[in-house]
Design a protein around this motif. Structure first.
Motif, mmCIF file in Angstrom:
data_model
loop_
_atom_site.group_PDB
_atom_site.id
_atom_site.type_symbol
_atom_site.label_atom_id
_atom_site.label_comp_id
_atom_site.label_asym_id
_atom_site.label_seq_id
_atom_site.Cartn_x
_atom_site.Cartn_y
_atom_site.Cartn_z
ATOM 1 N N GLN A 1 -2.439 14.222 -8.694
ATOM 2 C CA GLN A 1 -2.585 15.155 -9.826
ATOM 3 C C GLN A 1 -2.534 16.766 -9.486
ATOM 4 N N SER A 2 -3.100 16.900 -8.202
ATOM 5 C CA SER A 2 -3.229 18.363 -7.424
ATOM 6 C C SER A 2 -1.643 18.644 -7.428
ATOM 7 N N ARG A 3 -0.801 17.639 -6.847
ATOM 8 C CA ARG A 3 0.711 18.209 -6.628
ATOM 9 C C ARG A 3 1.333 18.446 -7.835
ATOM 10 N N ASN A 4 1.077 17.517 -8.888
ATOM 11 C CA ASN A 4 1.797 17.751 -10.164
ATOM 12 C C ASN A 4 1.545 18.837 -10.953
ATOM 13 N N ASN A 5 0.420 19.321 -10.534
ATOM 14 C CA ASN A 5 -0.013 20.530 -11.395
ATOM 15 C C ASN A 5 0.196 21.908 -10.598
ATOM 16 N N ALA A 6 0.456 21.862 -9.421
ATOM 17 C CA ALA A 6 0.933 22.966 -8.536
ATOM 18 C C ALA A 6 2.381 23.557 -8.983
ATOM 19 N N MET B 1 0.769 -1.184 -0.079
ATOM 20 C CA MET B 1 0.078 -0.102 0.022
ATOM 21 C C MET B 1 1.011 1.286 -0.020
ATOM 22 N N SER B 2 0.586 2.218 -0.704
ATOM 23 C CA SER B 2 1.559 3.282 -0.753
ATOM 24 C C SER B 2 1.143 4.285 0.418
ATOM 25 N N ASP B 3 2.106 5.048 0.511
ATOM 26 C CA ASP B 3 2.222 5.981 1.906
ATOM 27 C C ASP B 3 1.085 6.950 1.764
ATOM 28 N N LEU B 4 0.720 7.425 0.621
ATOM 29 C CA LEU B 4 -0.422 8.437 0.594
ATOM 30 C C LEU B 4 -1.484 7.666 0.826
ATOM 31 N N LYS B 5 -1.911 6.586 0.280
ATOM 32 C CA LYS B 5 -3.163 5.865 0.644
ATOM 33 C C LYS B 5 -3.221 5.496 2.078
ATOM 34 N N LEU B 6 -2.142 4.972 2.924
ATOM 35 C CA LEU B 6 -2.151 4.724 4.016
ATOM 36 C C LEU B 6 -2.450 5.951 4.888
ATOM 37 N N ALA C 1 -6.623 -1.149 8.027
ATOM 38 C CA ALA C 1 -6.725 -2.497 7.233
ATOM 39 C C ALA C 1 -8.188 -2.825 6.910
ATOM 40 N N ASP C 2 -9.138 -1.984 7.585
ATOM 41 C CA ASP C 2 -10.631 -2.346 7.453
ATOM 42 C C ASP C 2 -11.169 -1.369 6.021
ATOM 43 N N ILE C 3 -10.190 -0.405 5.710
ATOM 44 C CA ILE C 3 -10.728 0.332 4.451
ATOM 45 C C ILE C 3 -9.956 -0.165 3.384
ATOM 46 N N ASP C 4 -10.795 -0.613 2.359
ATOM 47 C CA ASP C 4 -10.289 -1.244 0.946
ATOM 48 C C ASP C 4 -10.106 0.012 0.159
ATOM 49 N N ASP C 5 -8.968 -0.141 -0.620
ATOM 50 C CA ASP C 5 -8.641 1.056 -1.552
ATOM 51 C C ASP C 5 -9.629 1.415 -2.555
ATOM 52 N N SER C 6 -10.359 0.448 -3.120
ATOM 53 C CA SER C 6 -11.305 0.450 -4.160
ATOM 54 C C SER C 6 -12.778 0.534 -3.724
ATOM 55 N N GLU C 7 -12.947 0.439 -2.497
ATOM 56 C CA GLU C 7 -14.199 0.403 -1.771
ATOM 57 C C GLU C 7 -14.736 1.754 -1.753
ATOM 58 N N PRO C 8 -16.294 1.888 -2.208
ATOM 59 C CA PRO C 8 -16.900 3.289 -2.133
ATOM 60 C C PRO C 8 -16.750 3.969 -0.728
ATOM 61 N N SER D 1 -13.470 6.957 -3.718
ATOM 62 C CA SER D 1 -12.404 5.836 -3.046
ATOM 63 C C SER D 1 -11.223 6.224 -2.635
ATOM 64 N N ILE D 2 -10.474 5.364 -1.916
ATOM 65 C CA ILE D 2 -9.120 5.818 -1.551
ATOM 66 C C ILE D 2 -8.404 6.099 -2.905
ATOM 67 N N ASN D 3 -8.583 5.163 -3.646
ATOM 68 C CA ASN D 3 -7.747 5.039 -5.006
ATOM 69 C C ASN D 3 -8.056 6.477 -5.819
ATOM 70 N N ALA D 4 -9.228 6.974 -5.797
ATOM 71 C CA ALA D 4 -9.736 8.169 -6.660
ATOM 72 C C ALA D 4 -9.184 9.517 -5.596
ATOM 73 N N LEU D 5 -9.314 9.326 -4.542
ATOM 74 C CA LEU D 5 -8.525 10.289 -3.715
ATOM 75 C C LEU D 5 -6.951 10.541 -3.848
ATOM 76 N N ALA D 6 -6.452 9.348 -3.584
ATOM 77 C CA ALA D 6 -4.925 9.416 -4.168
ATOM 78 C C ALA D 6 -4.576 9.860 -5.329
ATOM 79 N N GLU D 7 -5.274 9.580 -6.430
ATOM 80 C CA GLU D 7 -4.901 9.893 -7.585
ATOM 81 C C GLU D 7 -5.341 11.468 -7.798
ATOM 82 N N PHE D 8 -6.399 11.985 -7.182
ATOM 83 C CA PHE D 8 -6.608 13.394 -7.321
ATOM 84 C C PHE D 8 -5.578 14.172 -6.591
ATOM 85 N N ILE D 9 -4.847 13.769 -5.319
ATOM 86 C CA ILE D 9 -4.186 14.492 -4.625
ATOM 87 C C ILE D 9 -2.830 14.475 -5.569
#
Length: 87
Positions: free
Chosen positions: A82-87, A1-6, A24-31, A72-80
């Motif tokens: 992208q935001s960091r790369n565009n800053a 698991m990536s540090d950002l997702k954690l 551990a109860d939160i699945d990366d792709s779970e809504p 989801s966690i995956n979507a949030l991590a991707e958004f963050i």
């Protein structure tokens, strides 16, 4: 698991006072909302503020894209990332 997702999972647990949930109860792709983790609109506001503060990202509350970013966690991590790369 990536540090950002954690980090995101820990942020969700602490900012929303989810005492009965472990990282551990939160699945990366779970809504995160309704089905899955079961968060609601109040949780979305609190989580949005916590993410904005922790990761220094701009979140447009009225955007349809924002709903997708919080899916989801995956979507949030991707958004963050992208935001960091565009800053």
């Amino acid at each position: 698991m990536s540090d950002l997702k954690l980090e995101l999972k820990q942020l969700i647990i602490t900012s929303l006072d989810l005492e009965d949930i472990e990282v551990a109860d939160i699945d990366d792709s779970e809504p995160l909302f309704i089905d899955g983790l079961g968060l609601d609109s109040i949780d979305a506001l609190e989580l949005g503020l916590a993410i904005k503060k922790a990761f220094d990202v701009k979140i447009d509350a009225n955007s349809e894209q924002t709903k997708a970013h919080f899916a989801s966690i995956n979507a949030l991590a991707e958004f963050i990332e992208q935001s960091r790369n565009n800053a």
